[in-house]
Design an enzyme around this catalytic site. Sequence first.
Site, PDB file in Angstrom:
ATOM      1  N   LYS A 160     -78.546 -23.441  88.501  1.00  0.00           N
ATOM      2  CA  LYS A 160     -77.487 -22.945  87.695  1.00  0.00           C
ATOM      3  C   LYS A 160     -77.643 -22.383  86.205  1.00  0.00           C
ATOM      4  O   LYS A 160     -77.122 -21.320  85.814  1.00  0.00           O
ATOM      5  CB  LYS A 160     -76.117 -23.988  87.698  1.00  0.00           C
ATOM      6  CG  LYS A 160     -74.921 -23.516  87.103  1.00  0.00           C
ATOM      7  CD  LYS A 160     -73.938 -24.350  87.207  1.00  0.00           C
ATOM      8  CE  LYS A 160     -72.413 -23.528  86.772  1.00  0.00           C
ATOM      9  NZ  LYS A 160     -71.264 -25.025  86.769  1.00  0.00           N
ATOM     10  N   GLN A 167     -77.256 -13.807  84.012  1.00  0.00           N
ATOM     11  CA  GLN A 167     -75.932 -13.129  83.610  1.00  0.00           C
ATOM     12  C   GLN A 167     -76.055 -12.493  81.941  1.00  0.00           C
ATOM     13  O   GLN A 167     -75.482 -11.623  81.888  1.00  0.00           O
ATOM     14  CB  GLN A 167     -74.668 -14.126  83.518  1.00  0.00           C
ATOM     15  CG  GLN A 167     -74.357 -14.705  85.208  1.00  0.00           C
ATOM     16  CD  GLN A 167     -73.332 -15.425  85.119  1.00  0.00           C
ATOM     17  OE1 GLN A 167     -73.388 -16.662  84.679  1.00  0.00           O
ATOM     18  NE2 GLN A 167     -72.168 -15.276  86.015  1.00  0.00           N
ATOM     19  N   LYS A 194     -58.911 -27.771  89.381  1.00  0.00           N
ATOM     20  CA  LYS A 194     -60.335 -27.929  88.387  1.00  0.00           C
ATOM     21  C   LYS A 194     -59.905 -26.993  87.131  1.00  0.00           C
ATOM     22  O   LYS A 194     -60.626 -25.968  86.635  1.00  0.00           O
ATOM     23  CB  LYS A 194     -61.487 -27.124  89.096  1.00  0.00           C
ATOM     24  CG  LYS A 194     -61.696 -27.530  90.485  1.00  0.00           C
ATOM     25  CD  LYS A 194     -62.452 -29.163  90.338  1.00  0.00           C
ATOM     26  CE  LYS A 194     -62.958 -29.646  91.683  1.00  0.00           C
ATOM     27  NZ  LYS A 194     -63.710 -31.013  91.426  1.00  0.00           N
ATOM     28  N   HIS A 224     -63.594 -17.393  81.276  1.00  0.00           N
ATOM     29  CA  HIS A 224     -63.446 -17.087  82.539  1.00  0.00           C
ATOM     30  C   HIS A 224     -62.156 -16.143  82.717  1.00  0.00           C
ATOM     31  O   HIS A 224     -61.912 -15.004  83.247  1.00  0.00           O
ATOM     32  CB  HIS A 224     -63.084 -18.529  83.256  1.00  0.00           C
ATOM     33  CG  HIS A 224     -62.501 -18.394  84.597  1.00  0.00           C
ATOM     34  ND1 HIS A 224     -63.521 -18.070  85.816  1.00  0.00           N
ATOM     35  CD2 HIS A 224     -61.363 -17.974  85.421  1.00  0.00           C
ATOM     36  CE1 HIS A 224     -62.899 -18.278  86.882  1.00  0.00           C
ATOM     37  NE2 HIS A 224     -61.580 -17.820  86.570  1.00  0.00           N
ATOM     38  N   ARG A 258     -57.361 -26.368  93.372  1.00  0.00           N
ATOM     39  CA  ARG A 258     -58.083 -27.552  93.492  1.00  0.00           C
ATOM     40  C   ARG A 258     -58.066 -28.426  92.121  1.00  0.00           C
ATOM     41  O   ARG A 258     -58.747 -29.522  92.153  1.00  0.00           O
ATOM     42  CB  ARG A 258     -59.581 -27.343  93.619  1.00  0.00           C
ATOM     43  CG  ARG A 258     -59.682 -26.341  94.913  1.00  0.00           C
ATOM     44  CD  ARG A 258     -61.212 -25.799  95.029  1.00  0.00           C
ATOM     45  NE  ARG A 258     -62.300 -26.760  94.738  1.00  0.00           N
ATOM     46  CZ  ARG A 258     -63.403 -26.569  94.231  1.00  0.00           C
ATOM     47  NH1 ARG A 258     -63.656 -25.409  93.723  1.00  0.00           N
ATOM     48  NH2 ARG A 258     -64.432 -27.502  94.110  1.00  0.00           N
ATOM     49  N   GLN A 278     -62.134 -25.456  84.464  1.00  0.00           N
ATOM     50  CA  GLN A 278     -63.199 -24.440  84.874  1.00  0.00           C
ATOM     51  C   GLN A 278     -62.402 -23.244  84.299  1.00  0.00           C
ATOM     52  O   GLN A 278     -63.073 -21.891  84.206  1.00  0.00           O
ATOM     53  CB  GLN A 278     -63.447 -24.285  86.179  1.00  0.00           C
ATOM     54  CG  GLN A 278     -64.166 -25.546  86.653  1.00  0.00           C
ATOM     55  CD  GLN A 278     -65.607 -25.513  86.486  1.00  0.00           C
ATOM     56  OE1 GLN A 278     -65.950 -24.475  85.870  1.00  0.00           O
ATOM     57  NE2 GLN A 278     -66.161 -26.657  86.967  1.00  0.00           N
ATOM     58  N   HIS A 338     -62.733 -12.717  81.122  1.00  0.00           N
ATOM     59  CA  HIS A 338     -63.617 -11.642  82.028  1.00  0.00           C
ATOM     60  C   HIS A 338     -63.067 -11.251  83.129  1.00  0.00           C
ATOM     61  O   HIS A 338     -63.121 -10.041  83.442  1.00  0.00           O
ATOM     62  CB  HIS A 338     -64.815 -12.604  82.256  1.00  0.00           C
ATOM     63  CG  HIS A 338     -65.994 -11.747  82.956  1.00  0.00           C
ATOM     64  ND1 HIS A 338     -66.202 -10.334  82.632  1.00  0.00           N
ATOM     65  CD2 HIS A 338     -66.568 -12.085  84.157  1.00  0.00           C
ATOM     66  CE1 HIS A 338     -67.118 -10.051  83.718  1.00  0.00           C
ATOM     67  NE2 HIS A 338     -67.347 -11.039  84.472  1.00  0.00           N
ATOM     68  N   THR A 351     -77.166 -18.457  84.672  1.00  0.00           N
ATOM     69  CA  THR A 351     -76.389 -18.082  83.539  1.00  0.00           C
ATOM     70  C   THR A 351     -77.312 -17.437  82.631  1.00  0.00           C
ATOM     71  O   THR A 351     -76.892 -16.536  82.012  1.00  0.00           O
ATOM     72  CB  THR A 351     -75.832 -19.422  82.905  1.00  0.00           C
ATOM     73  OG1 THR A 351     -75.124 -20.270  83.740  1.00  0.00           O
ATOM     74  CG2 THR A 351     -75.123 -18.902  81.697  1.00  0.00           C
ATOM     75  N   TYR A 377     -74.541 -19.261  95.268  1.00  0.00           N
ATOM     76  CA  TYR A 377     -74.670 -20.446  94.549  1.00  0.00           C
ATOM     77  C   TYR A 377     -73.347 -21.185  94.694  1.00  0.00           C
ATOM     78  O   TYR A 377     -73.409 -22.492  95.259  1.00  0.00           O
ATOM     79  CB  TYR A 377     -74.759 -20.436  93.023  1.00  0.00           C
ATOM     80  CG  TYR A 377     -74.893 -21.728  92.486  1.00  0.00           C
ATOM     81  CD1 TYR A 377     -75.974 -22.553  92.099  1.00  0.00           C
ATOM     82  CD2 TYR A 377     -73.552 -22.188  91.839  1.00  0.00           C
ATOM     83  CE1 TYR A 377     -75.842 -23.827  91.601  1.00  0.00           C
ATOM     84  CE2 TYR A 377     -73.429 -23.348  91.073  1.00  0.00           C
ATOM     85  CZ  TYR A 377     -74.689 -24.303  91.137  1.00  0.00           C
ATOM     86  OH  TYR A 377     -74.592 -25.338  90.413  1.00  0.00           O
TER      87      TYR A 377
END
Length: 266
Positions: free
Chosen positions: A201, A208, A136, A144, A134, A139, A147, A205, A184
């Site tokens: 959102k 988390q 993106k 990211h 996409r 992101q 993890h 977080t 979500y």
Amino acid sequence: MAVQWLVDLYTTIKEHGDPRTENLLLVKEPLYIIGLIVAYLFIVIKGPQWMAKREGFELRKALIVYNFFLVALSGWMTYEFFVTTVVNPETDVWCEPLNPVDTSHLRQRQFYVLWCYFFSKIIEFMDTFFFILRKKNRQITFLHVYHHSTILLLEWICIKYVPGSQSSLPAMINSFIHVLMYAYYMLSAFGPRIQKYLWWKRYLTKMQIIQFLAVFLHTSYAIKLECGFPKGFLWLLWSYMLSLFMLFSHFYKQAFTSKAKEKKDD
């Protein structure tokens, strides 16, 4: 000499482990996990380059189906972990030593869901691949990639060497958080008409971050108890939770606290 040392090390890693889980798919052979992580990192690096001169894909329907599947899977895993760990009268949720001769029905059921949780981390590589397709790319942060790549290795260590309640409780907490997280994402994939209602959102977080703190404290207590569970794994989990707590806290500050302050200043 160095090559022989590596061969011996690999053989040791491969041959040692819990005999009750060694025959599960992708568990015995470390080469598969190494290969999956290397392939993932290769796609993370090369994927955006490959998409650079191409139009990004929308993938709205695919995202809805994918996220719905992970909501259902995470919900089922949460239930299974709860039944086989929390409400199991034979389980000590604070610190339980490994018992390699325990092959009871509930224990086998626990191993199966723990394996499913491990395998779900391979499926979740698609989070990153969807970002790439996409376009993106913003992101795809260090947090990211760190993890997604390291959690697979950690869960492989869990299912191969230390399957049991001590490994299952953090997985149960994370599965519950993933029910909310992928719900979500699923709702967000429906587009602007739904996205305007997704005000929670920042609270997701926060949850988390709380989960990492909870597992960190639980692991700290298990280390103190010295119940016979392998200390090496407990310290590994302790360090990993600390790293995620710090990284997610920094993300929260950058994504929400800074924005709120800027909005207030305006």
